[in-house]
Design a protein around this motif. Structure first.
Motif, short mmCIF file in Angstrom:
data_model
loop_
_atom_site.label_atom_id
_atom_site.label_comp_id
_atom_site.label_asym_id
_atom_site.label_seq_id
_atom_site.Cartn_x
_atom_site.Cartn_y
_atom_site.Cartn_z
N ARG A 191 0.72 -0.89 0.20
CA ARG A 191 -0.67 0.26 -0.01
C ARG A 191 1.06 1.25 0.08
N LEU A 192 0.82 2.41 -1.13
CA LEU A 192 1.35 3.26 -0.80
C LEU A 192 1.07 4.87 -0.76
N ALA A 193 1.27 5.64 0.34
CA ALA A 193 0.61 6.87 0.24
C ALA A 193 1.81 7.97 -0.15
N ALA A 194 1.52 8.63 -1.30
CA ALA A 194 2.12 9.68 -1.66
C ALA A 194 1.44 10.57 -2.12
N ASP A 195 2.58 12.01 -1.97
CA ASP A 195 2.54 12.77 -3.15
C ASP A 195 3.19 12.69 -4.73
N GLY A 196 2.27 13.24 -5.87
CA GLY A 196 3.92 13.40 -6.87
C GLY A 196 3.18 12.57 -7.93
N GLU A 217 3.63 7.02 2.89
CA GLU A 217 3.49 5.60 3.54
C GLU A 217 3.80 4.17 2.59
N PHE A 218 4.55 3.38 2.91
CA PHE A 218 4.51 2.86 2.24
C PHE A 218 4.36 0.95 3.22
N ALA A 219 3.73 0.43 2.96
CA ALA A 219 3.34 -0.85 3.20
C ALA A 219 3.35 -2.58 2.83
N SER A 220 3.67 -3.49 3.57
CA SER A 220 3.36 -4.35 3.06
C SER A 220 1.78 -4.97 3.18
N GLU A 221 0.86 -5.67 2.04
CA GLU A 221 -0.28 -6.09 2.98
C GLU A 221 -0.66 -6.95 2.24
#
Lengths: 305, 426
Positions: free
Chosen positions: A229-234, A285-289
């Motif tokens: 899961r990725l949360a990012a701006d850009g 945020e960068f997390a395995s799920e």
């Protein structure tokens, strides 16, 4: 052990339109099997062929490991996508009719009808005409009509459509119960969350073809550790070009994208991919799920096309 | 076919109808309606002719008074059909002027008609009659009868024959009708046999049409409410159609039994004897058990010939409007026997009667008519029944093929070409 339901290479065309194309699936005895796919994927056509309402152009359908027999009609309960009841009939009379139609005797049917009406909270409406009931109530009556004769196989086409959350809960409970009693349940849906919570096995179809088939737990395990899961701006649109990223699935939220789910190539690691992401994104945020069914589905459809 | 499922479906069809108010209402209302349809036109016809204002101009000077008296004679039954208010006017010196004046009074609505009795015309057996309408068949016939009687009396008296002798000479003759059957001959009121044939013919026509429509509407209900999906997942479409046909057929037979049973009881000799208004020696037409049996068998055959057609239409189309247009074809086949009604009643053994009664779609109605009027040769009845039964079986097969495809196809209205393809689809 023979599979309860086996479809082998079935195909159905309407004119030039191929509704179901070379579909094979095996539904083992017991458990809940989800037939998933977007609208128009061929789910209802498949179920109608299984119910012998329409004939496939090609392929064969086996029930209990052999060709279908007339008596099998009484061992299956079918809830069609298009619901329908005789509007002028009284609820209890209607249920009695459906029970008899499935080969259940009147004396055996009556106590079961009372029991089931109690169960779905419509005991006080037994004498009401169907047309006096709300749509949701009619749907419950129809489901009861599907299970009254205690069929070994339940075939339900979009059973949750048009139900409020409370009744969806009730339906799920009833399906789980039926599974616990050893019934085989095959249902179709286009809402992935429902399938995710209920199914033991799934078959994803798209454009009339199966794209993914198997035990839900196994499918999830295979993609476990591969989904982040990725949360990012850009510039999130560039994600698909990043080395090691196999698929990108964006959430349903509208407006500027601020997050996505990534499925990595089998050989890639999360650390490698993250290093590449921070080069052009402000990663929060960068997390395995564990992948959800929707992500699996979108990836599968994409892989297939 | 699964007979158990056909039975479950048929029983539902029967149960919902036998419990419905509509069934009992129509059981009472239809005979009333049938009677009204047959009696009201007669009553209306009798009212229509009431009191025509008629001016009589008598140039002979001796017929005027007796004509006034003959037309005013209200004791006669015919007076109910047409009665006249007669004004005797003397002939004017200027006949052309009087003619024009009388015509003007007709147009002005002061009188309805006028007669001119002239010696020269009488010699040729004619009387001049003016009216705005010369098509009033009933009143003109009565007028002619009265004038004929009066003129005959006048001719006889001029030959020197006494008036009471003249009455005996011109008295009319009527037929004393005796119906001859294999079971024996018995006297029947004139026209009564016609009435029975007429009533049975229309009853059969009505029930075939009404119950055919019920089949069509029932099929459409299943199709539009989509309940058909559930049913055909438990049984074949053919079984569903047969169940529906059998259930509705059973309800129709129930209704017919109530009607025919009532009529049969009411026409039992003992009951008829207690009705005062018939002469003791005259029987009303008796609805014999044999005729009832024929009626029911012919209904059964007719039902499966016509209702299958309605079932196929109901399955092929998506709503009542679409289906109704096509249902017209069934109605045409049902109405066609009406064209032959009078010809068959008049001569039930003519070539036309025999041939039409052997054409399967017409057999139920025409054979019934022949049976009601006069027992046809046994071989013709047997042949008619066999051919029509064969045709009914063919219709069940044909409708079944259209039904099983149509019942599951929603959306657009099928074309004739598509219907043809459904038929041939394996």
């Amino acid at each position: 052990m023979t599979d309860t339901i086996e479809l082998a290479g079935i195909r159905k065309c309407y004119g030039d339109f191929v509704a179901v194309d070379d579909l094979s699936l095996r539904v083992p005895a017991g458990g809940i099997y989800g037939l998933l796919g977007p609208n128009g994927a061929g789910k209802s056509t498949t179920l109608r062929m299984l119910m012998d309402i329409i004939a496939p152009d090609r392929g064969r359908i086996l029930l209990f490991g052999r060709a279908r027999e007339a008596a099998d009609q009484d061992r299956i309960g079918y809830l069609p996508e298009e619901r329908g009841l005789y509007q002028k009939m009284k609820v209890a009379d209607h249920l009695l009719f459906l029970a008899e139609l499935h080969g259940l005797g009147r004396s055996a049917a009556r106590p079961r009808i009372a029991e089931w009406l109690e169960r779905v909270g419509l005991a006080d409406r037994a004498g009401a005409r169907v047309e006096e009931l709300s749509k949701g109530m009619q749907q419950k009556i129809q489901l009861v009509g599907t299970v009254l004769h205690e069929p070994e196989i339940l075939v339900l086409d979009e059973p949750f459509a048009g139900l409020d959350p409370i009744n969806q809960g009730l339906f799920k409970e009833l399906l789980s119960e039926a599974r616990d009693r050893g019934r085989t349940i095959l249902f179709s849906t286009h809402v992935m969350e429902q399938a995710e919570k209920l199914c033991d096995r799934i078959c994803l179809i798209s454009g009339g073809r199966p794209v993914l088939d198997g035990e839900l737990a196994t499918i999830k395990r295979e993609l476990q550790g591969n989904t982040f899961r990725l949360a990012a701006d850009g510039d999130l649109d560039r994600l698909a070009d990043v080395e090691g990223v196999e698929s990108v699935v964006f959430g349903p939220e509208a407006g500027a994208r601020t997050g996505a789910r990534l499925i990595l190539d089998p050989g890639a690691t999360g650390a490698d991919v993250l290093r590449r992401l921070v080069e052009f994104l402000d990663v929060r945020e960068f997390a395995s799920e564990e992948p959800d069914l929707e992500t699996i589905f979108i990836k599968a459809v994409r892989d297939a096309s | 076919m699964r007979p158990d499922k056909v039975f479950v479906i048929a029983r539902r069809e029967y149960a919902i109808r036998i419990r419905s108010k509509a069934f009992w209402l129509s059981t009472v209302a239809l005979p009333v309606l049938l009677l009204v349809l047959m009696i009201v036109p007669t009553l209306l016809a009798s009212r229509a002719g009431s009191s025509k204002r008629l001016v009589v101009v008598d140039e002979t000077g001796r017929l005027g008074a007796s004509i006034v008296q003959a037309l005013a004679d209200a004791d006669d039954g015919a007076a109910q059909v047409a009665s006249f208010e007669v004004f005797l006017e003397p002939p004017a010196a200027d006949p052309a002027g009087q003619r024009a004046d009388l015509d003007r009074r007709i147009l002005a609505g002061e009188i309805d008609a006028w007669l001119r009795i002239a010696e020269s015309d009488l010699e040729e057996g004619r009387i001049e009659y003016h009216s705005e309408s010369v098509a009033s068949f009933l009143s003109q016939t009565i007028l002619e009868q009265r004038l004929t009687e009066t003129v005959r009396r006048d001719r006889l008296s001029r030959l020197g024959i006494a008036p009471d002798l003249a009455d005996g000479l011109i008295a009319a003759i009527s037929l004393r009708t005796v119906k001859v059957t294999a079971e024996g001959s018995r006297e029947e009121a004139e026209g009564a046999g016609f009435f029975l044939a007429y009533a049975l013919f229309f009853l059969l026509y009505l029930v075939l049409m009404i119950y055919g429509q019920q089949v069509m509407n029932g099929v459409l209900e299943e199709k539009t409410s989509r309940i058909v999906e559930v049913i055909v997942s438990t049984t074949r479409p053919f079984d569903l159609m047969m169940g529906k046909l059998c259930g509705i057929c059973a309800i129709a037979l129930t209704q017919l039994s109530i009607w025919l049973g009532t009529v049969a009881v009411l026409t039992l000799p003992a009951i008829v004897a207690s009705v005062a208004w018939l002469p003791a020696e005259v029987d009303v037409p008796r609805l014999e058990p044999r005729l009832i049996a024929h009626f029911l068998v012919l209904f059964l055959i007719g039902f499966f010939v016509y209702s299958t057609f309605y079932a196929a239409i109901g399955a092929a189309f998506n709503n009542v409007q679409e289906a109704q247009q096509f249902a017209g074809y069934a109605v045409v086949l049902l109405i066609a026997p009406m064209l032959f009604f009078f010809l068959v009643i008049d001569d039930p053994d003519s070539t036309l009667s025999v041939v039409t009664s052997l054409v399967p779609p017409f057999t139920p109605l025409i054979m019934l008519l022949r049976l009601a009027v006069k027992a046809p040769p046994a071989w013709q009845v047997a042949l008619g029944y066999a051919a029509a039964t064969g045709f009914a079986v063919f219709m069940v097969w044909l409708a079944g093929r259209i039904y099983r495809v149509g019942i599951l196809i929603y959306g657009k209205k099928p074309t004739l070409k598509e219907l043809w393809r459904w038929l041939r689809y394996a």
